[in-house]
Design a protein around this motif. Structure first.
Motif, mmCIF file in Angstrom:
data_model
loop_
_atom_site.group_PDB
_atom_site.id
_atom_site.type_symbol
_atom_site.label_atom_id
_atom_site.label_comp_id
_atom_site.label_asym_id
_atom_site.label_seq_id
_atom_site.Cartn_x
_atom_site.Cartn_y
_atom_site.Cartn_z
ATOM 1 N N ASP A 1 0.809 -1.209 0.000
ATOM 2 C CA ASP A 1 0.000 0.000 0.000
ATOM 3 C C ASP A 1 0.846 1.264 0.000
ATOM 4 O O ASP A 1 0.372 2.335 -0.367
ATOM 5 C CB ASP A 1 -0.909 0.036 1.240
ATOM 6 N N TYR B 1 -3.692 -0.502 -3.195
ATOM 7 C CA TYR B 1 -4.806 -0.711 -2.253
ATOM 8 C C TYR B 1 -5.291 -2.141 -2.424
ATOM 9 O O TYR B 1 -5.106 -2.763 -3.477
ATOM 10 C CB TYR B 1 -5.943 0.299 -2.472
ATOM 11 N N THR B 2 -5.915 -2.679 -1.364
ATOM 12 C CA THR B 2 -6.417 -4.051 -1.389
ATOM 13 C C THR B 2 -7.876 -4.041 -0.957
ATOM 14 O O THR B 2 -8.504 -2.980 -0.818
ATOM 15 C CB THR B 2 -5.589 -4.934 -0.431
ATOM 16 N N GLY C 1 -9.670 -1.515 1.135
ATOM 17 C CA GLY C 1 -8.829 -0.329 1.009
ATOM 18 C C GLY C 1 -9.634 0.904 0.632
ATOM 19 O O GLY C 1 -10.857 0.869 0.471
#
Length: 783
Positions: free
Chosen positions: A139, A167-168, A171
């Motif tokens: 991130d 981002y995940t 996120g």
């Protein structure tokens, strides 16, 4: 446009150049190569060649300080990722995400390369392409920058950082989107294009975010209507990002709406036309063209394709046949003078028009030709190069020089001389372009030449004024050694004979003896040397025989022939005269006097010369005997008689025997001169006229045709744009330029009637552009 090294004129004048040179003109007080020009002095301060006020030392001499200080890199790149913002989805535990970054610059030179830098500012090894693929596995944001460069010569400023953030699931997406394609103004009936929502996150394959538009805008092309306040649907437009199927992964979108954009609807009655190019009244040179572009106003407004009709052009109120489009090119045949061109059209059936004044100057008022030459022709490493920009022009007034190297304009460099020490192939090999422009006009000329550092000295050439068969024993001859690699640092050696001779100019004096001697020249620069081919010097006791005297005799008038052997000074010879192959009794001296010429017709006389113990050589002449002298001609000692010059007119006749007498007249008036020559001591307008001479032999006369001497012209050697680099090539006398049809004198040389002569006390302006490159170790964007 006036000056176009890949930038519009306004940008060139504002930015001055594309590239400055990182180091200054280094020099050594004991090895001074500083050339005195407009902005560079001949003084070495121990480090640099000293500059005049307002200029500062740069690698190629002295650059204009203001231009260098205010320089803004026009090729500074930017980084984009197409429609993506830099936010990239990556899945924890997976292979991560990626984003293609592009280094975008207006620089398009052949051989352009790129550099990429990571978050810490370190160069990323092996990444020299325009595209770089950034890998995203966390991130944490990473900032990338890039540069564009050309073989170490041009290196741009670094781009602004482009941040890539991962981002995940669960996120947050925080960068707002943006709208492209919206025109600022649209005429009623014009098409508002389909809009694009950009600067969006990069989602994994098979997933997508939702994009919605305010005011029910459909993104498709629509037509502006008279009732539209702004865009179709009213008001302004924005695009919004929503999680879409990312909501199931817990994606949060924060600043998710773009800035609002709009187009102003312009009534058709407010539309006009303008001449957008050239943007101002312009001066061009006779024989050249300029393209006029007629554009709708407001500038850049979108309008209906059927609105603009009936386009015509006028010159001075008279229609130009066949000119019915928005662009008209003023032909190269247009006459010298001021001309007003008008673009006329109908917009929605309403008459609109715009005009532009084009002034055409005579070719001699501007620059007729620019030509770039390289000295030496074959430069070598650790030496220097001189690149001269020579011009043919009416004068040097209001001329400005611009130089580019490898397609990049050199910042601040408007001088005649660029100087650096110790050239290398990596640094200076390439094309040099000189563009000469007349200020305030479109009049310009340019030329390009290549400089290439040779791996070794060029093979020198050794020459003698005559061949071995024409050399006379005991006579001194000058042997000349020349080299295409000549520089001030070069020394010459002449090897052969009793000892080795040395010279700094390649000139050697040797004496021809009866024994053949082989000579060769060796050029030396530092540790390098190169040998010429061998030439042989051997003198002879007698080389040739010449007979001089009148070739046409007058019946009854005595004549004389002189036999001159081309021989060694102390060699004794005998003479024998013959007529038609028969020996003439008792004529054994070098002069033959014929008291009574033979009968009318042609007769051959021969003189045999025999050196003591040597081989006889002969000379011959054919004599014509006639009743009257041969018709004379009047010949001046110069092709052009210029103001203040001293000139001699010669009455030449094949019957010019000792007993001949002469008379001269000008415009029918007797000049009271009785010799074969008439001298004009100081040429003025009064001396112009028709000159006639008459020769008289044995009471028989012949008269020449009139030789017209025009009013005196300007002083100096005449030249034209087709021959000036040859005619004005003597660097000891001339700068190399051709100004108002005359070769310009070099520094410290005085203008004379038909040439330029030495005058060490004088100082005149050098008007050639010389580029002395003696160590280019990199041409970069900052000093």
């Amino acid at each position: 446009m006036m000056i176009d090294f890949k930038l519009p004129l306004a940008a060139v004048l504002a930015l001055s150049a594309y590239v400055t040179l990182v180091r200054s003109t280094v020099c050594e007080t004991g090895n001074n190569y500083c050339m005195d020009t407009l902005y560079v002095t001949d003084r070495c301060d121990g480090t640099n060649c000293a500059c005049t006020s307002g200029y500062q030392a740069i690698l190629t001499g002295c650059g204009e300080s203001t231009e260098i200080t205010n320089f803004v890199d026009p090729y500074k790149p930017t980084i984009n990722a197409n429609q993506y913002s830099g936010e990239v989805y990556w899945k924890s535990g997976g292979s991560g995400g990626s984003l293609d970054l592009f280094c975008v610059s207006s620089y398009s030179g052949v051989g352009a390369a790129y550099k990429w830098f990571n978050d810490s500012g370190a160069e990323i090894d092996g990444e020299t392409a325009q595209k770089y693929t950034a890998r995203v596995t966390a991130d944490d944001p990473l900032a990338y920058t890039c540069q564009v460069n050309h073989a170490g010569t041009y290196v741009s400023d670094k781009s602004q950082p482009f941040t890539v953030t991962g981002y995940t699931d669960s996120g947050t997406i925080s960068q707002p989107p943006a709208i492209t394609n919206m025109p600022a103004q649209t005429v009623v009936g014009g098409k508002i294009p389909a809009l694009t929502c950009t600067n969006i996150p990069k989602e994994p394959a098979g997933t997508a975010l939702d994009i919605t538009w305010s005011n029910s805008y459909t993104r498709t092309e629509v037509t502006a209507t008279a009732t539209s306040a702004q865009v179709e649907g009213g008001g302004v437009v924005a695009c919004t990002i929503k999680p879409g199927d990312g909501s199931a992964r817990g994606i949060t979108v924060t600043t998710n709406t773009s800035e609002e954009v709009a187009t102003t609807i312009v009534a058709k009655t407010a539309v006009g036309v303008e001449i957008s190019s050239p943007a101002t009244d312009t001066t061009i040179e006779e024989g050249t063209t300029v393209a006029l572009t007629c554009s709708v106003t407001p500038a850049g407004a979108v309008y209906g394709t059927s609105d603009l009709t009936a386009v015509t052009w006028e010159k001075g109120g008279t229609a130009v046949a066949g000119a019915t489009t928005l662009m008209y090119t003023v032909p190269s045949t247009e006459a010298v003078g001021e001309h007003t061109f008008t673009c006329k059209a109908k917009f929605d059936a309403r008459d609109v028009s715009a005009s532009r004044k084009i002034t055409i100057q005579a070719a001699s008022a501007g620059v007729e030709k620019a030509e770039v030459i390289v000295v030496p022709q074959s430069p070598v490493a650790d030496s220097y190069v001189v690149v001269k920009c020579l011009v043919t022009a009416g004068s040097l007034d209001n001329l400005k020089y611009y130089w580019s190297f490898r397609g990049i304009l050199i910042v601040g460099q408007h001088d005649h001389t660029l100087q650096v020490n110790k050239a290398t192939a990596t640094d200076i090999n390439g094309d040099y372009t000189c563009k000469v422009a007349k200020k305030g006009t479109n009049i310009e000329k340019s030329d390009t030449t290549s400089v290439a550092i040779a791996s070794d000295l060029a093979k020198p050439s050794l020459t003698a004024p005559v061949g071995p068969s024409d050399m006379i024993e005991g006579t001194q001859y000058q042997l000349t050694c020349t080299s295409a690699s000549y520089t001030k640092a070069m020394t010459f050696e002449l090897r052969g004979g009793a000892k080795t001779l040395q010279s700094t100019d390649g000139m050697f004096k040797v004496v021809a003896t009866s024994t053949a001697t082989d000579y060769k020249c060796v050029t030396i620069v530092g540790s390098r040397n190169k040998e010429s081919d061998v030439i042989t010097v051997q003198g002879k006791d007698l080389v040739s025989v010449q007979i001089s005297g009148a070739s046409t005799w007058v019946t009854g008038a005595a004549a004389k022939l002189t036999c001159t052997p081309n021989k060694a000074e102390n060699i004794a010879v005998t003479y024998a005269w013959k007529k038609a192959g028969v020996a003439i009794t008792d004529e054994t001296g070098p002069i033959l006097v014929v008291a009574t010429p033979p009968a009318a017709g042609t007769h051959t006389y021969t003189c045999d010369v025999t050196p003591f113990g040597g081989t006889m050589k002969s000379g011959a002449i054919t004599i014509t005997v006639q009743a009257k002298p041969a018709t004379p001609t009047v010949n001046p000692n110069a092709a052009t008689l210029n103001l203040g010059g001293k000139y001699t007119l010669t009455c030449s006749s094949a019957s010019a025997v000792d007993s001949a007498t002469y008379t001269w007249s000008k415009d029918g008036d007797d000049l009271r001169v009785t010799s074969a020559r008439y001298v004009i001591p100081a040429m003025t307008a009064v001396d112009a006229g028709d000159y006639i001479c008459t020769i008289k032999v044995n009471e028989q006369t012949s008269t020449s045709s009139p030789m017209s001497v025009p009013a005196p012209g300007a002083k100096g050697l005449q030249c034209t744009k087709t021959d000036f680099t040859t005619t004005c090539s003597d660097a000891r006398a001339y700068s190399g330029n051709c100004l108002a049809g005359r070769c310009e004198c070099a520094r410290n040389v005085k203008l004379q009637s038909n040439s330029c002569g030495s005058n060490p006390g004088a100082r005149v302006s050098v008007s050639l552009l010389v580029l002395v490159v003696t160590c280019l170790s990199g041409l970069l964007v900052r000093l």
